[in-house]
Design a protein around this motif. Structure first.
Motif, PDB file in Angstrom:
ATOM      1  N   ALA A 123      35.049  17.962  39.074  1.00  0.00           N
ATOM      2  CA  ALA A 123      33.774  17.727  39.756  1.00  0.00           C
ATOM      3  C   ALA A 123      32.900  16.676  39.088  1.00  0.00           C
ATOM      4  O   ALA A 123      31.936  16.216  39.688  1.00  0.00           O
ATOM      5  CB  ALA A 123      33.002  19.038  39.857  1.00  0.00           C
ATOM      6  N   ALA A 124      33.203  16.293  37.862  1.00  0.00           N
ATOM      7  CA  ALA A 124      32.307  15.424  37.099  1.00  0.00           C
ATOM      8  C   ALA A 124      32.253  14.010  37.666  1.00  0.00           C
ATOM      9  O   ALA A 124      33.278  13.409  37.973  1.00  0.00           O
ATOM     10  CB  ALA A 124      32.734  15.384  35.635  1.00  0.00           C
ATOM     11  N   THR A 125      31.021  13.508  37.804  1.00  0.00           N
ATOM     12  CA  THR A 125      30.779  12.101  38.129  1.00  0.00           C
ATOM     13  C   THR A 125      29.828  11.586  37.047  1.00  0.00           C
ATOM     14  O   THR A 125      29.866  12.065  35.925  1.00  0.00           O
ATOM     15  CB  THR A 125      30.154  11.946  39.536  1.00  0.00           C
ATOM     16  N   SER A 126      28.944  10.667  37.382  1.00  0.00           N
ATOM     17  CA  SER A 126      27.994  10.152  36.401  1.00  0.00           C
ATOM     18  C   SER A 126      26.655  10.885  36.457  1.00  0.00           C
ATOM     19  O   SER A 126      25.731  10.515  35.745  1.00  0.00           O
ATOM     20  CB  SER A 126      27.775   8.652  36.640  1.00  0.00           C
ATOM     21  N   GLN A 127      26.552  11.911  37.283  1.00  0.00           N
ATOM     22  CA  GLN A 127      25.316  12.688  37.362  1.00  0.00           C
ATOM     23  C   GLN A 127      25.304  13.775  36.296  1.00  0.00           C
ATOM     24  O   GLN A 127      26.338  14.119  35.737  1.00  0.00           O
ATOM     25  CB  GLN A 127      25.197  13.390  38.718  1.00  0.00           C
ATOM     26  N   ARG A 128      24.125  14.367  36.058  1.00  0.00           N
ATOM     27  CA  ARG A 128      24.076  15.515  35.168  1.00  0.00           C
ATOM     28  C   ARG A 128      24.894  16.646  35.790  1.00  0.00           C
ATOM     29  O   ARG A 128      25.069  16.711  37.000  1.00  0.00           O
ATOM     30  CB  ARG A 128      22.645  15.936  34.871  1.00  0.00           C
ATOM     31  N   ILE A 152      27.392  18.469  25.542  1.00  0.00           N
ATOM     32  CA  ILE A 152      27.245  17.376  24.578  1.00  0.00           C
ATOM     33  C   ILE A 152      28.373  16.364  24.729  1.00  0.00           C
ATOM     34  O   ILE A 152      28.137  15.149  24.712  1.00  0.00           O
ATOM     35  CB  ILE A 152      27.198  17.941  23.143  1.00  0.00           C
ATOM     36  N   THR A 153      29.595  16.834  24.889  1.00  0.00           N
ATOM     37  CA  THR A 153      30.739  15.926  25.058  1.00  0.00           C
ATOM     38  C   THR A 153      30.517  15.019  26.260  1.00  0.00           C
ATOM     39  O   THR A 153      30.736  13.805  26.182  1.00  0.00           O
ATOM     40  CB  THR A 153      32.040  16.735  25.221  1.00  0.00           C
ATOM     41  N   GLN A 154      30.054  15.596  27.370  1.00  0.00           N
ATOM     42  CA  GLN A 154      29.785  14.772  28.557  1.00  0.00           C
ATOM     43  C   GLN A 154      28.681  13.752  28.282  1.00  0.00           C
ATOM     44  O   GLN A 154      28.805  12.591  28.650  1.00  0.00           O
ATOM     45  CB  GLN A 154      29.381  15.651  29.746  1.00  0.00           C
ATOM     46  N   GLY A 155      27.604  14.204  27.645  1.00  0.00           N
ATOM     47  CA  GLY A 155      26.478  13.310  27.390  1.00  0.00           C
ATOM     48  C   GLY A 155      26.809  12.181  26.437  1.00  0.00           C
ATOM     49  O   GLY A 155      26.316  11.060  26.606  1.00  0.00           O
ATOM     50  N   LEU A 156      27.636  12.446  25.434  1.00  0.00           N
ATOM     51  CA  LEU A 156      28.044  11.386  24.509  1.00  0.00           C
ATOM     52  C   LEU A 156      28.966  10.382  25.192  1.00  0.00           C
ATOM     53  O   LEU A 156      28.911   9.184  24.918  1.00  0.00           O
ATOM     54  CB  LEU A 156      28.732  11.988  23.281  1.00  0.00           C
ATOM     55  N   ALA A 157      29.811  10.874  26.095  1.00  0.00           N
ATOM     56  CA  ALA A 157      30.741   9.988  26.799  1.00  0.00           C
ATOM     57  C   ALA A 157      30.029   9.138  27.846  1.00  0.00           C
ATOM     58  O   ALA A 157      30.436   8.008  28.107  1.00  0.00           O
ATOM     59  CB  ALA A 157      31.845  10.813  27.458  1.00  0.00           C
ATOM     60  N   ASP A 158      28.970   9.683  28.446  1.00  0.00           N
ATOM     61  CA  ASP A 158      28.246   8.979  29.506  1.00  0.00           C
ATOM     62  C   ASP A 158      26.784   9.408  29.458  1.00  0.00           C
ATOM     63  O   ASP A 158      26.437  10.479  29.958  1.00  0.00           O
ATOM     64  CB  ASP A 158      28.851   9.313  30.875  1.00  0.00           C
ATOM     65  N   PRO A 159      25.913   8.602  28.859  1.00  0.00           N
ATOM     66  CA  PRO A 159      24.507   8.977  28.716  1.00  0.00           C
ATOM     67  C   PRO A 159      23.804   9.290  30.038  1.00  0.00           C
ATOM     68  O   PRO A 159      22.797   9.988  30.048  1.00  0.00           O
ATOM     69  CB  PRO A 159      23.865   7.765  28.032  1.00  0.00           C
ATOM     70  N   ARG A 160      24.330   8.803  31.151  1.00  0.00           N
ATOM     71  CA  ARG A 160      23.721   9.117  32.448  1.00  0.00           C
ATOM     72  C   ARG A 160      23.818  10.604  32.758  1.00  0.00           C
ATOM     73  O   ARG A 160      23.072  11.124  33.583  1.00  0.00           O
ATOM     74  CB  ARG A 160      24.393   8.322  33.571  1.00  0.00           C
ATOM     75  N   ALA A 216      23.127  12.919  30.648  1.00  0.00           N
ATOM     76  CA  ALA A 216      22.139  13.632  29.833  1.00  0.00           C
ATOM     77  C   ALA A 216      20.821  12.869  29.838  1.00  0.00           C
ATOM     78  O   ALA A 216      20.347  12.413  28.797  1.00  0.00           O
ATOM     79  CB  ALA A 216      22.671  13.813  28.417  1.00  0.00           C
ATOM     80  N   PRO A 217      20.217  12.723  31.018  1.00  0.00           N
ATOM     81  CA  PRO A 217      18.972  11.951  31.080  1.00  0.00           C
ATOM     82  C   PRO A 217      17.836  12.663  30.364  1.00  0.00           C
ATOM     83  O   PRO A 217      17.863  13.887  30.188  1.00  0.00           O
ATOM     84  CB  PRO A 217      18.692  11.828  32.588  1.00  0.00           C
ATOM     85  N   PRO A 218      16.827  11.897  29.936  1.00  0.00           N
ATOM     86  CA  PRO A 218      15.704  12.525  29.244  1.00  0.00           C
ATOM     87  C   PRO A 218      15.012  13.557  30.137  1.00  0.00           C
ATOM     88  O   PRO A 218      15.034  13.461  31.359  1.00  0.00           O
ATOM     89  CB  PRO A 218      14.767  11.360  28.917  1.00  0.00           C
ATOM     90  N   MET A 219      14.416  14.550  29.481  1.00  0.00           N
ATOM     91  CA  MET A 219      13.636  15.597  30.141  1.00  0.00           C
ATOM     92  C   MET A 219      14.466  16.491  31.054  1.00  0.00           C
ATOM     93  O   MET A 219      13.976  17.027  32.041  1.00  0.00           O
ATOM     94  CB  MET A 219      12.439  14.988  30.883  1.00  0.00           C
ATOM     95  N   THR A 220      15.755  16.630  30.736  1.00  0.00           N
ATOM     96  CA  THR A 220      16.629  17.579  31.427  1.00  0.00           C
ATOM     97  C   THR A 220      17.272  18.453  30.358  1.00  0.00           C
ATOM     98  O   THR A 220      17.263  18.105  29.173  1.00  0.00           O
ATOM     99  CB  THR A 220      17.740  16.866  32.217  1.00  0.00           C
ATOM    100  N   GLY A 249      19.930  16.462  28.551  1.00  0.00           N
ATOM    101  CA  GLY A 249      19.300  15.457  27.700  1.00  0.00           C
ATOM    102  C   GLY A 249      18.677  16.055  26.454  1.00  0.00           C
ATOM    103  O   GLY A 249      18.802  15.520  25.355  1.00  0.00           O
ATOM    104  N   GLU A 250      18.024  17.186  26.619  1.00  0.00           N
ATOM    105  CA  GLU A 250      17.393  17.848  25.470  1.00  0.00           C
ATOM    106  C   GLU A 250      18.436  18.358  24.480  1.00  0.00           C
ATOM    107  O   GLU A 250      18.281  18.209  23.267  1.00  0.00           O
ATOM    108  CB  GLU A 250      16.509  18.999  25.964  1.00  0.00           C
ATOM    109  N   ILE A 251      19.503  18.945  24.993  1.00  0.00           N
ATOM    110  CA  ILE A 251      20.562  19.437  24.108  1.00  0.00           C
ATOM    111  C   ILE A 251      21.180  18.277  23.332  1.00  0.00           C
ATOM    112  O   ILE A 251      21.366  18.351  22.109  1.00  0.00           O
ATOM    113  CB  ILE A 251      21.638  20.189  24.913  1.00  0.00           C
ATOM    114  N   LEU A 252      21.482  17.187  24.028  1.00  0.00           N
ATOM    115  CA  LEU A 252      22.074  16.030  23.363  1.00  0.00           C
ATOM    116  C   LEU A 252      21.119  15.482  22.303  1.00  0.00           C
ATOM    117  O   LEU A 252      21.532  15.179  21.180  1.00  0.00           O
ATOM    118  CB  LEU A 252      22.426  14.945  24.389  1.00  0.00           C
ATOM    119  N   HIS A 253      19.851  15.374  22.633  1.00  0.00           N
ATOM    120  CA  HIS A 253      18.861  14.840  21.695  1.00  0.00           C
ATOM    121  C   HIS A 253      18.721  15.728  20.458  1.00  0.00           C
ATOM    122  O   HIS A 253      18.603  15.228  19.332  1.00  0.00           O
ATOM    123  CB  HIS A 253      17.514  14.694  22.411  1.00  0.00           C
TER     124      HIS A 253
END
Length: 199
Positions: free
Chosen positions: A55-60, A156-164, A166-170, A173-177
């Protein structure tokens, strides 16, 4: 669809449903009288599909899961308001506090709040929120396999692979940060600074 999920994720999804049903029963809510048990089940078992390759795309991941669920239901002939309820329940499941709002509870279908209660109990709750001995029986059938920590690692793995993803204020995003403060992360002031208003 649970065949697309790793055991930790599949078990989390199924436990979420079982915990949601038990918590609803404790509150006097009965399936098929006070809520549609099938719709609540669909929210629970599909809510983290965005953490899977299927199901993964570039969205959260919450939006990936919600979009996947809507497509899945449509492919199986379900095109009525149940799709909207499932989509909302999945897309909003990490929006802290929404389902606790009395207006939200009154104006949104009950399956959303009930599912989110079960998801929350499984991630950040405790056995005390359930009937005595119930959590132990559920865990015997659906072990945690690292539970919330393993799920967090997947985000975290998803956010590191594609920052889109893990956008800020989600939540992603918060977990990654928090886990990787060295990773690029736009603050609210950064976002305001890029606006054209010079505020």
């Amino acid at each position: 669809m649970t065949d697309a999920q790793e055991p930790y994720l599949r078990n989390h999804s199924l436990r979420s449903f079982l915990f949601a049903r038990a918590a609803a029963a404790q509150a006097g809510r009965r399936p098929d009288r006070d809520y549609d048990a099938e719709v609540m089940f669909l929210i629970c078992v599909l809510h983290d599909m965005g953490l899977t390759e299927r199901a993964a795309t570039s969205q959260r991941f919450e939006l990936d899961g919600a979009d996947f669920a809507a497509r899945f239901l449509g492919e199986h002939g379900i095109t009525d308001r149940r799709v909207d309820t499932v989509w909302d329940g999945i897309a909003l499941h990490t929006s802290y506090g929404f389902h606790q709002s009395p207006v939200f509870a009154r104006r949104r279908p009950p399956e959303i709040m009930i599912a989110q209660d079960g998801i929350g109990i499984d991630l950040t709750g405790s056995p005390d929120q359930l009937p005595a001995g119930y959590a132990e029986r559920v865990h015997a059938a659906y072990p945690r396999h690292g539970g919330a920590r393993t799920l967090t690692d997947a985000i975290i793995t998803q956010g590191l692979a594609d920052p889109r993803k893990a956008p800020p204020m989600t939540l992603p995003g918060e977990i990654l940060h928090q886990r990787h403060p060295e990773a690029p992360y736009a603050t609210w002031d950064n976002i305001l600074d890029t606006s054209g208003w010079d505020d």
